[in-house]
Design a protein around this motif. Structure first.
Motif, PDB file in Angstrom:
ATOM      1  N   VAL A 213      -0.951  12.411 -14.070  1.00  0.00           N
ATOM      2  CA  VAL A 213      -1.049  12.626 -12.976  1.00  0.00           C
ATOM      3  C   VAL A 213      -2.643  11.911 -12.507  1.00  0.00           C
ATOM      4  CG1 VAL A 213      -1.810  14.423 -10.862  1.00  0.00           C
ATOM      5  CG2 VAL A 213       0.235  14.444 -12.480  1.00  0.00           C
ATOM      6  N   VAL A 214      -2.771  11.330 -11.280  1.00  0.00           N
ATOM      7  CA  VAL A 214      -4.023  10.582 -11.029  1.00  0.00           C
ATOM      8  C   VAL A 214      -4.408  11.471  -9.603  1.00  0.00           C
ATOM      9  CG1 VAL A 214      -5.484   8.688 -10.038  1.00  0.00           C
ATOM     10  CG2 VAL A 214      -3.690   8.441 -12.014  1.00  0.00           C
ATOM     11  N   PHE A 215      -5.596  12.185  -9.604  1.00  0.00           N
ATOM     12  CA  PHE A 215      -5.642  12.742  -8.269  1.00  0.00           C
ATOM     13  C   PHE A 215      -6.713  12.376  -7.342  1.00  0.00           C
ATOM     14  CE2 PHE A 215      -7.618  16.166  -5.663  1.00  0.00           C
ATOM     15  CZ  PHE A 215      -6.561  16.730  -4.868  1.00  0.00           C
ATOM     16  N   VAL A 216      -6.619  12.231  -6.172  1.00  0.00           N
ATOM     17  CA  VAL A 216      -7.242  11.511  -5.356  1.00  0.00           C
ATOM     18  C   VAL A 216      -7.703  12.370  -4.158  1.00  0.00           C
ATOM     19  CG1 VAL A 216      -7.753   9.507  -3.787  1.00  0.00           C
ATOM     20  CG2 VAL A 216      -6.255   9.054  -5.558  1.00  0.00           C
ATOM     21  N   PRO A 217      -8.908  12.855  -4.245  1.00  0.00           N
ATOM     22  CA  PRO A 217      -9.350  13.900  -3.096  1.00  0.00           C
ATOM     23  C   PRO A 217      -9.883  13.339  -1.788  1.00  0.00           C
ATOM     24  CG  PRO A 217     -11.264  13.619  -4.519  1.00  0.00           C
ATOM     25  CD  PRO A 217     -10.081  12.642  -5.180  1.00  0.00           C
ATOM     26  N   GLN A 218      -8.854  12.825  -1.151  1.00  0.00           N
ATOM     27  CA  GLN A 218      -9.091  11.795   0.128  1.00  0.00           C
ATOM     28  C   GLN A 218      -7.922  12.036   0.967  1.00  0.00           C
ATOM     29  OE1 GLN A 218     -11.944  10.443   0.780  1.00  0.00           O
ATOM     30  NE2 GLN A 218     -12.856  10.628  -1.255  1.00  0.00           N
ATOM     31  N   ASN A 219      -8.235  11.492   2.272  1.00  0.00           N
ATOM     32  CA  ASN A 219      -7.203  11.421   3.348  1.00  0.00           C
ATOM     33  C   ASN A 219      -6.171  10.275   2.980  1.00  0.00           C
ATOM     34  OD1 ASN A 219      -5.823  10.595   5.934  1.00  0.00           O
ATOM     35  ND2 ASN A 219      -6.957  12.575   6.773  1.00  0.00           N
ATOM     36  N   PHE A 220      -4.798  10.555   3.205  1.00  0.00           N
ATOM     37  CA  PHE A 220      -4.203   9.499   2.696  1.00  0.00           C
ATOM     38  C   PHE A 220      -3.832   8.275   3.788  1.00  0.00           C
ATOM     39  CE2 PHE A 220      -1.004  12.447   5.483  1.00  0.00           C
ATOM     40  CZ  PHE A 220      -1.270  11.755   6.456  1.00  0.00           C
ATOM     41  N   ARG A 221      -4.958   8.397   4.648  1.00  0.00           N
ATOM     42  CA  ARG A 221      -5.389   7.059   5.439  1.00  0.00           C
ATOM     43  C   ARG A 221      -5.994   5.928   4.772  1.00  0.00           C
ATOM     44  NH1 ARG A 221      -8.465   9.575  10.237  1.00  0.00           N
ATOM     45  NH2 ARG A 221      -7.780   7.723  11.183  1.00  0.00           N
ATOM     46  N   HIS A 222      -6.726   6.585   3.479  1.00  0.00           N
ATOM     47  CA  HIS A 222      -7.166   5.625   2.526  1.00  0.00           C
ATOM     48  C   HIS A 222      -6.553   5.035   1.721  1.00  0.00           C
ATOM     49  CE1 HIS A 222     -10.870   6.532   4.955  1.00  0.00           C
ATOM     50  NE2 HIS A 222     -10.749   7.773   4.437  1.00  0.00           N
ATOM     51  N   LEU A 223      -5.198   5.152   1.622  1.00  0.00           N
ATOM     52  CA  LEU A 223      -4.074   4.953   0.683  1.00  0.00           C
ATOM     53  C   LEU A 223      -4.286   3.552  -0.311  1.00  0.00           C
ATOM     54  CD1 LEU A 223      -1.164   5.771  -0.506  1.00  0.00           C
ATOM     55  CD2 LEU A 223      -0.160   4.326   1.105  1.00  0.00           C
ATOM     56  N   GLN A 224      -4.348   2.506   0.416  1.00  0.00           N
ATOM     57  CA  GLN A 224      -4.471   1.332  -0.210  1.00  0.00           C
ATOM     58  C   GLN A 224      -5.786   1.072  -1.086  1.00  0.00           C
ATOM     59  OE1 GLN A 224      -4.047  -2.299   2.387  1.00  0.00           O
ATOM     60  NE2 GLN A 224      -3.346  -3.332   0.646  1.00  0.00           N
ATOM     61  N   ARG A 225      -6.912   1.656  -0.474  1.00  0.00           N
ATOM     62  CA  ARG A 225      -8.147   1.396  -0.925  1.00  0.00           C
ATOM     63  C   ARG A 225      -8.393   2.178  -2.248  1.00  0.00           C
ATOM     64  NH1 ARG A 225     -13.258   4.670   1.648  1.00  0.00           N
ATOM     65  NH2 ARG A 225     -14.531   4.620  -0.057  1.00  0.00           N
ATOM     66  N   PHE A 226      -7.749   3.303  -2.224  1.00  0.00           N
ATOM     67  CA  PHE A 226      -7.737   4.102  -3.542  1.00  0.00           C
ATOM     68  C   PHE A 226      -6.809   3.764  -4.717  1.00  0.00           C
ATOM     69  CE2 PHE A 226     -10.786   6.584  -0.812  1.00  0.00           C
ATOM     70  CZ  PHE A 226     -11.909   6.974  -1.811  1.00  0.00           C
ATOM     71  N   LEU A 227      -5.488   3.269  -4.044  1.00  0.00           N
ATOM     72  CA  LEU A 227      -4.549   2.749  -5.280  1.00  0.00           C
ATOM     73  C   LEU A 227      -5.262   1.543  -5.796  1.00  0.00           C
ATOM     74  CD1 LEU A 227      -1.044   2.818  -3.237  1.00  0.00           C
ATOM     75  CD2 LEU A 227      -2.206   4.447  -5.070  1.00  0.00           C
ATOM     76  N   ARG A 228      -5.768   0.730  -4.826  1.00  0.00           N
ATOM     77  CA  ARG A 228      -6.668  -0.594  -5.848  1.00  0.00           C
ATOM     78  C   ARG A 228      -7.496  -0.004  -6.740  1.00  0.00           C
ATOM     79  NH1 ARG A 228      -7.141  -4.163  -0.382  1.00  0.00           N
ATOM     80  NH2 ARG A 228      -5.408  -5.444  -0.602  1.00  0.00           N
ATOM     81  N   LEU A 229      -8.402   0.976  -6.214  1.00  0.00           N
ATOM     82  CA  LEU A 229      -9.664   1.541  -7.014  1.00  0.00           C
ATOM     83  C   LEU A 229      -9.180   2.079  -8.416  1.00  0.00           C
ATOM     84  CD1 LEU A 229     -12.687   2.015  -6.638  1.00  0.00           C
ATOM     85  CD2 LEU A 229     -12.244   4.427  -6.281  1.00  0.00           C
ATOM     86  N   HIS A 230      -7.790   2.643  -8.412  1.00  0.00           N
ATOM     87  CA  HIS A 230      -7.348   3.208  -9.631  1.00  0.00           C
ATOM     88  C   HIS A 230      -6.451   2.183 -10.161  1.00  0.00           C
ATOM     89  CE1 HIS A 230      -8.972   7.348  -9.517  1.00  0.00           C
ATOM     90  NE2 HIS A 230      -8.770   7.170  -8.102  1.00  0.00           N
ATOM     91  N   LYS A 231      -6.748   1.029  -9.860  1.00  0.00           N
ATOM     92  CA  LYS A 231      -5.964  -0.058 -10.612  1.00  0.00           C
ATOM     93  C   LYS A 231      -4.162   0.130 -10.162  1.00  0.00           C
ATOM     94  CE  LYS A 231      -9.708  -2.018 -12.488  1.00  0.00           C
ATOM     95  NZ  LYS A 231     -10.587  -1.038 -11.879  1.00  0.00           N
ATOM     96  N   PHE A 232      -3.582   0.488  -9.195  1.00  0.00           N
ATOM     97  CA  PHE A 232      -2.334   0.854  -8.986  1.00  0.00           C
ATOM     98  C   PHE A 232      -2.133  -0.170  -7.607  1.00  0.00           C
ATOM     99  CE2 PHE A 232      -2.920   4.000 -11.831  1.00  0.00           C
ATOM    100  CZ  PHE A 232      -2.022   4.039 -12.718  1.00  0.00           C
ATOM    101  N   PRO A 233      -2.111  -1.304  -7.484  1.00  0.00           N
ATOM    102  CA  PRO A 233      -2.207  -2.095  -6.305  1.00  0.00           C
ATOM    103  C   PRO A 233      -0.718  -1.861  -5.613  1.00  0.00           C
ATOM    104  CG  PRO A 233      -2.387  -3.557  -7.625  1.00  0.00           C
ATOM    105  CD  PRO A 233      -2.716  -2.474  -8.612  1.00  0.00           C
ATOM    106  N   LYS A 234       0.214  -1.858  -6.379  1.00  0.00           N
ATOM    107  CA  LYS A 234       1.642  -1.570  -5.966  1.00  0.00           C
ATOM    108  C   LYS A 234       2.137  -0.495  -6.626  1.00  0.00           C
ATOM    109  CE  LYS A 234       2.056  -5.770  -3.455  1.00  0.00           C
ATOM    110  NZ  LYS A 234       2.503  -5.954  -2.258  1.00  0.00           N
ATOM    111  N   VAL A 235       2.964   0.222  -5.700  1.00  0.00           N
ATOM    112  CA  VAL A 235       3.693   1.266  -6.308  1.00  0.00           C
ATOM    113  C   VAL A 235       5.193   1.302  -5.919  1.00  0.00           C
ATOM    114  CG1 VAL A 235       1.663   2.830  -6.079  1.00  0.00           C
ATOM    115  CG2 VAL A 235       3.245   2.758  -4.211  1.00  0.00           C
ATOM    116  N   ASP A 236       6.089   2.265  -6.673  1.00  0.00           N
ATOM    117  CA  ASP A 236       7.407   2.176  -6.579  1.00  0.00           C
ATOM    118  C   ASP A 236       8.056   3.280  -5.805  1.00  0.00           C
ATOM    119  OD1 ASP A 236       8.114   0.263  -8.819  1.00  0.00           O
ATOM    120  OD2 ASP A 236       7.131   1.830  -9.687  1.00  0.00           O
TER     121      ASP A 236
END
Length: 313
Positions: A81-104
């Protein structure tokens, strides 16, 4: 409302925090691969997340977003589990930050958690006395009290009409503006007392609609939803799915239109205009999936839930 285990599952849904709706339907919608990367945009009590984790193998990853600090208490002790304490409107930004630019797969349950409704000091519910707050993310500044004290009559009219479908929204807005200077609006009871002369029909239903409208405005729920939806084609792998659960007709319409045509406005077909638009999502659920009779008996708030599914082409 207390959390309970789902029948037919050994998933404990999150220690009295929130009962996840359309649990099995939404997990099935995601077509979970054991080694995949999945996002729960609205972690909350972790009910849906635990279901995803059960289907993931040792090399799978779950990325959980939640802007409400209280939700972190429900995090499982799980290295996947990777927890992101942010609103999902920042989805792409934080996925990139955590090195997961693409998801399933991406799941979002847009309902307010039972925990938020049950905490009087959050100001979400008419059942408790508390401050007129309603912020899901307490790091932000706009509260329900500020909305009521600073918005113009027209702004109040529109938000009660659109987000609460309040029958006398124009009268309500005028009444608030006329009385807000001489009335205190610090607490829920202050507000209820002020509204008493204009309440129509069932008082509880009327106040619930007014509170819903204020909550949506305070948290910019429609703006956040639009931003998240627009990022889905960029973050989903080909064949990956998005499963979105809505509880309000405006939310459902936004999801339906975006999944169908990549935008939010109703498209009027014009035979004289040939506009080629690249379609990046394929609708999997032509009609929304709704709760079974059994689930609505067990969890009444699931009555208004609608699940829509789309797949990245």
């Amino acid at each position: 409302m207390k959390e309970k285990k789902h029948e037919g599952s050994n998933v404990a849904s999150g220690s009295g925090y929130h009962v996840p709706v359309l649990f099995h339907e939404s997990l099935e919608a995601l077509n979970i691969k054991p080694n995949g990367v999945y996002v729960d945009c609205t972690f909350g009590g972790g009910g849906h997340s635990r279901g995803i984790l059960e289907k993931l193998g040792a090399n799978g990853t779950l990325i959980a977003f939640d802007q409400d600090a209280d939700a972190q208490r429900n995090l499982p002790d799980d290295k996947r589990v990777v927890f992101v304490p942010q609103n999902f409107r920042h989805l792409q930004r934080f996925l990139r930050l955590h090195k997961f630019p693409k998801v399933d797969g991406v799941l979002a349950d847009l309902g307010v958690s039972s925990h938020q409704f049950d905490e009087g000091e959050r100001g979400f519910s008419i059942r408790f006395e508390g401050p007129l707050d309603m912020r899901m993310d307490r790091r932000t500044e706009l509260t329900a009290e500020k909305v009521l004290l600073t918005y113009t009559e027209l702004q109040l009219h529109k938000l009660f009409e659109q987000y609460g479908e309040v029958t006398n929204s124009k009268t309500l807005a005028k009444h608030i503006v006329q009385n807000r200077k001489q009335s205190s609006l610090k607490t829920i009871n202050d507000f209820r007392a002020m509204l008493h002369p204009v309440v129509k029909g069932n008082p509880n239903k009327y106040l619930a609609q007014v509170f819903q409208a204020l909550r949506i405005e305070v948290n910019d729920e429609m703006g956040a939803l639009k931003e998240m939806l627009q990022q889905l084609p960029q973050v989903l792998n080909p064949g990956a799915r998005a499963a979105i659960i809505t509880f309000h007709s405006i939310e459902d319409r936004l999801v339906k239109n975006f999944f169908k045509q990549g935008g939010f406005d109703e498209v009027i077909e014009n035979p004289f205009v040939q506009e080629e638009k690249e379609v990046l999502l394929k609708v999997i659920s032509k009609k929304p999936i709704v709760a079974t009779e059994e689930e609505t008996k067990r969890n009444p708030r699931s009555r208004s839930a609608k699940l829509r599914i789309a797949e990245r082409i």
